[in-house]
Design a protein around this motif. Structure first.
Motif, PDB file in Angstrom:
ATOM      1  N   GLY A 160       2.646  16.860 -19.706  1.00 52.38           N
ATOM      2  CA  GLY A 160       3.818  17.012 -18.808  1.00 52.38           C
ATOM      3  C   GLY A 160       3.822  15.884 -17.687  1.00 52.38           C
ATOM      4  O   GLY A 160       4.736  16.338 -16.736  1.00 52.38           O
ATOM      5  N   SER A 161       3.093  15.017 -17.647  1.00 49.23           N
ATOM      6  CA  SER A 161       2.989  14.039 -16.617  1.00 49.23           C
ATOM      7  C   SER A 161       3.596  12.727 -16.860  1.00 49.23           C
ATOM      8  O   SER A 161       3.512  12.208 -17.824  1.00 49.23           O
ATOM      9  N   VAL A 162       3.905  11.942 -15.749  1.00 50.59           N
ATOM     10  CA  VAL A 162       4.121  10.342 -15.663  1.00 50.59           C
ATOM     11  C   VAL A 162       3.175   9.690 -14.927  1.00 50.59           C
ATOM     12  O   VAL A 162       3.224  10.170 -13.683  1.00 50.59           O
ATOM     13  N   VAL A 163       2.832   8.673 -15.117  1.00 49.74           N
ATOM     14  CA  VAL A 163       2.163   7.776 -14.015  1.00 49.74           C
ATOM     15  C   VAL A 163       3.137   6.896 -13.261  1.00 49.74           C
ATOM     16  O   VAL A 163       4.074   6.299 -13.922  1.00 49.74           O
ATOM     17  N   VAL A 164       3.081   7.104 -11.853  1.00 51.20           N
ATOM     18  CA  VAL A 164       3.910   6.198 -11.034  1.00 51.20           C
ATOM     19  C   VAL A 164       3.290   5.288 -10.215  1.00 51.20           C
ATOM     20  O   VAL A 164       2.431   5.716  -9.543  1.00 51.20           O
ATOM     21  N   SER A 165       3.733   3.971 -10.455  1.00 46.13           N
ATOM     22  CA  SER A 165       3.489   3.208  -9.263  1.00 46.13           C
ATOM     23  C   SER A 165       4.405   3.096  -8.365  1.00 46.13           C
ATOM     24  O   SER A 165       5.513   3.074  -8.515  1.00 46.13           O
ATOM     25  N   PRO A 166       3.920   3.237  -7.014  1.00 41.07           N
ATOM     26  CA  PRO A 166       4.550   3.290  -5.824  1.00 41.07           C
ATOM     27  C   PRO A 166       5.460   1.650  -5.286  1.00 41.07           C
ATOM     28  O   PRO A 166       6.214   1.663  -4.936  1.00 41.07           O
ATOM     29  N   ASP A 167       4.924   0.620  -6.153  1.00 46.61           N
ATOM     30  CA  ASP A 167       5.821  -0.680  -6.108  1.00 46.61           C
ATOM     31  C   ASP A 167       5.223  -1.570  -7.224  1.00 46.61           C
ATOM     32  O   ASP A 167       4.261  -1.210  -7.926  1.00 46.61           O
ATOM     33  N   ALA A 168       5.564  -2.836  -7.267  1.00 43.27           N
ATOM     34  CA  ALA A 168       5.407  -3.687  -8.297  1.00 43.27           C
ATOM     35  C   ALA A 168       3.905  -4.263  -8.018  1.00 43.27           C
ATOM     36  O   ALA A 168       3.165  -4.461  -9.088  1.00 43.27           O
ATOM     37  N   GLY A 169       3.169  -4.329  -6.771  1.00 38.99           N
ATOM     38  CA  GLY A 169       1.884  -4.798  -6.590  1.00 38.99           C
ATOM     39  C   GLY A 169       1.087  -3.759  -7.167  1.00 38.99           C
ATOM     40  O   GLY A 169      -0.098  -4.174  -7.438  1.00 38.99           O
ATOM     41  N   ARG A 170       1.260  -2.397  -7.214  1.00 39.74           N
ATOM     42  CA  ARG A 170       0.300  -1.434  -7.887  1.00 39.74           C
ATOM     43  C   ARG A 170       0.573  -1.146  -9.234  1.00 39.74           C
ATOM     44  O   ARG A 170       0.039  -0.298 -10.046  1.00 39.74           O
ATOM     45  N   ALA A 171       1.275  -1.851 -10.117  1.00 41.72           N
ATOM     46  CA  ALA A 171       1.472  -1.682 -11.338  1.00 41.72           C
ATOM     47  C   ALA A 171       0.587  -1.970 -12.211  1.00 41.72           C
ATOM     48  O   ALA A 171       0.490  -1.051 -13.264  1.00 41.72           O
ATOM     49  N   GLU A 172      -0.198  -2.851 -12.159  1.00 41.11           N
ATOM     50  CA  GLU A 172      -1.406  -2.839 -13.124  1.00 41.11           C
ATOM     51  C   GLU A 172      -2.310  -1.765 -13.147  1.00 41.11           C
ATOM     52  O   GLU A 172      -2.669  -1.637 -14.043  1.00 41.11           O
ATOM     53  N   GLU A 173      -2.589  -1.318 -11.911  1.00 48.72           N
ATOM     54  CA  GLU A 173      -3.406  -0.220 -11.641  1.00 48.72           C
ATOM     55  C   GLU A 173      -2.735   0.951 -12.333  1.00 48.72           C
ATOM     56  O   GLU A 173      -3.455   1.794 -13.010  1.00 48.72           O
ATOM     57  N   ALA A 174      -1.483   1.334 -12.057  1.00 49.35           N
ATOM     58  CA  ALA A 174      -0.744   2.360 -12.687  1.00 49.35           C
ATOM     59  C   ALA A 174      -0.797   2.145 -14.384  1.00 49.35           C
ATOM     60  O   ALA A 174      -0.940   3.197 -14.926  1.00 49.35           O
ATOM     61  N   ARG A 175      -0.555   1.192 -14.710  1.00 50.05           N
ATOM     62  CA  ARG A 175      -0.772   0.845 -16.306  1.00 50.05           C
ATOM     63  C   ARG A 175      -2.065   1.110 -16.651  1.00 50.05           C
ATOM     64  O   ARG A 175      -2.333   1.773 -17.860  1.00 50.05           O
TER      65      ARG A 175
END
Length: 306
Positions: A160-175
């Motif tokens: 029931g969770s979703v990973v969220v990147s706080p901005d485009a710069g952290r999108a790779e780590e969120a991925r």
């Protein structure tokens, strides 16, 4: 091999030394009455492979000066190889010119570390990966994302969770985190309104009815996190956000922002020293750093850790 620690995070240095089965080297790090740093090594380091454990956390300039003076003392004492273990690399957010007539401070700090005499740098979650290229010496850039993935699984927070990147710069780590956990991913779109202020404009991705797992590298004032949680809840996410960040800089209103009613848990690593009584959950980076130090010392690959 010998390990030394500055004053920035001695508790982390002691944990690393414990994992490696080594004592911390003897040294004296004091202040003269006028505030100048005085450093003296208390044992021979001639020919040794030396690791100085010193994040450049607040007070940034004092801790940076300790790091630089260690290199000079070790070089003048004929150490064989001098390695900087900098879990948190200060000045990393100043990695480019945002407007005209300003320095690229991260590059200057990289030059200072290199010219002081260090042969290698080990760091965790650099704010900008290109900082590796600011150095002309090897930089082992470790990541904490597996620590957070293990925590989420251990605490039963995957469903029931979703990973969220706080901005485009952290999108790779969120991925990376979403891949490790097999979860969907969303991202916050934001624009900068000042040197330290941002505005969240909208949410990219479906968060309806899901618990947000927000992953970031640095929490400074916590304003972006607070505004991000507001935007996520407005988009239908559950007010049960789990905020995860590597470096707990925590200045100004950070603690107030992190007490937002939509935040259920706040998880940091120990790259920056924190008081355990503050109510945040703290994951240790000591095993990761100890493995990296051992691999470098024995000339083994660090790629598996990265």
């Amino acid at each position: 091999m010998k390990l030394f620690s500055g004053n920035a995070n001695r508790a982390l240095a002691e944990k690393i030394a414990g994992y490696l089965g080594l004592p911390l080297g003897e040294s004296l790090v004091q202040r003269f009455p006028d505030g100048e740093v005085r450093l003296q090594l208390g044992e021979s380091v001639r020919g040794n492979d030396v690791y100085v454990i010193q994040p450049t956390a607040p007070p940034v300039n004092e801790n940076l000066m300790e790091l630089l003076l260690y290199a000079d003392a070790l070089r003048r004492s004929s150490a064989g190889r001098i390695n900087a273990v900098v879990p948190y690399f200060g000045y990393a957010r100043q990695d480019k010119q945002s407007i005209g007539r300003e320095p690229i401070s991260a590059k200057l700090v990289a030059d200072l570390i290199e010219r002081a005499g260090y042969h290698r740098v080990i760091a965790i979650d650099l704010h900008a990966p290109q900082i590796q290229g600011f150095f002309n010496i090897p930089v082992d850039h470790l990541r904490s994302v597996r620590l957070f993935a293990e925590y989420i699984e251990r605490e039963g927070l995957v469903d029931g969770s979703v990973v969220v990147s706080p901005d485009a710069g952290r999108a790779e780590e969120a991925r990376r985190l979403s891949n490790l956990l097999g979860l969907p991913m969303a991202m916050l779109a934001k624009r900068r309104t000042g040197p330290t202020e941002t505005e969240v404009t909208y949410v990219i991705g479906d968060v309806e009815g899901l618990r947000p797992l927000i992953i970031d590298d640095i929490v400074s004032t916590g304003g972006t996190i607070r505004r991000g949680v507001d935007a996520l809840v407005a988009a239908g996410a559950k007010p049960e956000a789990v905020v995860m960040a590597t470096h707990a800089v925590l200045v100004g209103p950070a603690r107030s922002n992190l007490s937002h009613m939509g935040i259920e848990r706040v998880v940091f690593t120990d790259t920056i020293a924190l008081d355990a009584g503050e109510g945040y959950e703290i994951l240790s980076t000591a095993p990761l750093l100890a493995q990296a130090i051992r691999a470098v010392h024995t000339h083994q690959s660090v790629s598996a850790l990265i």
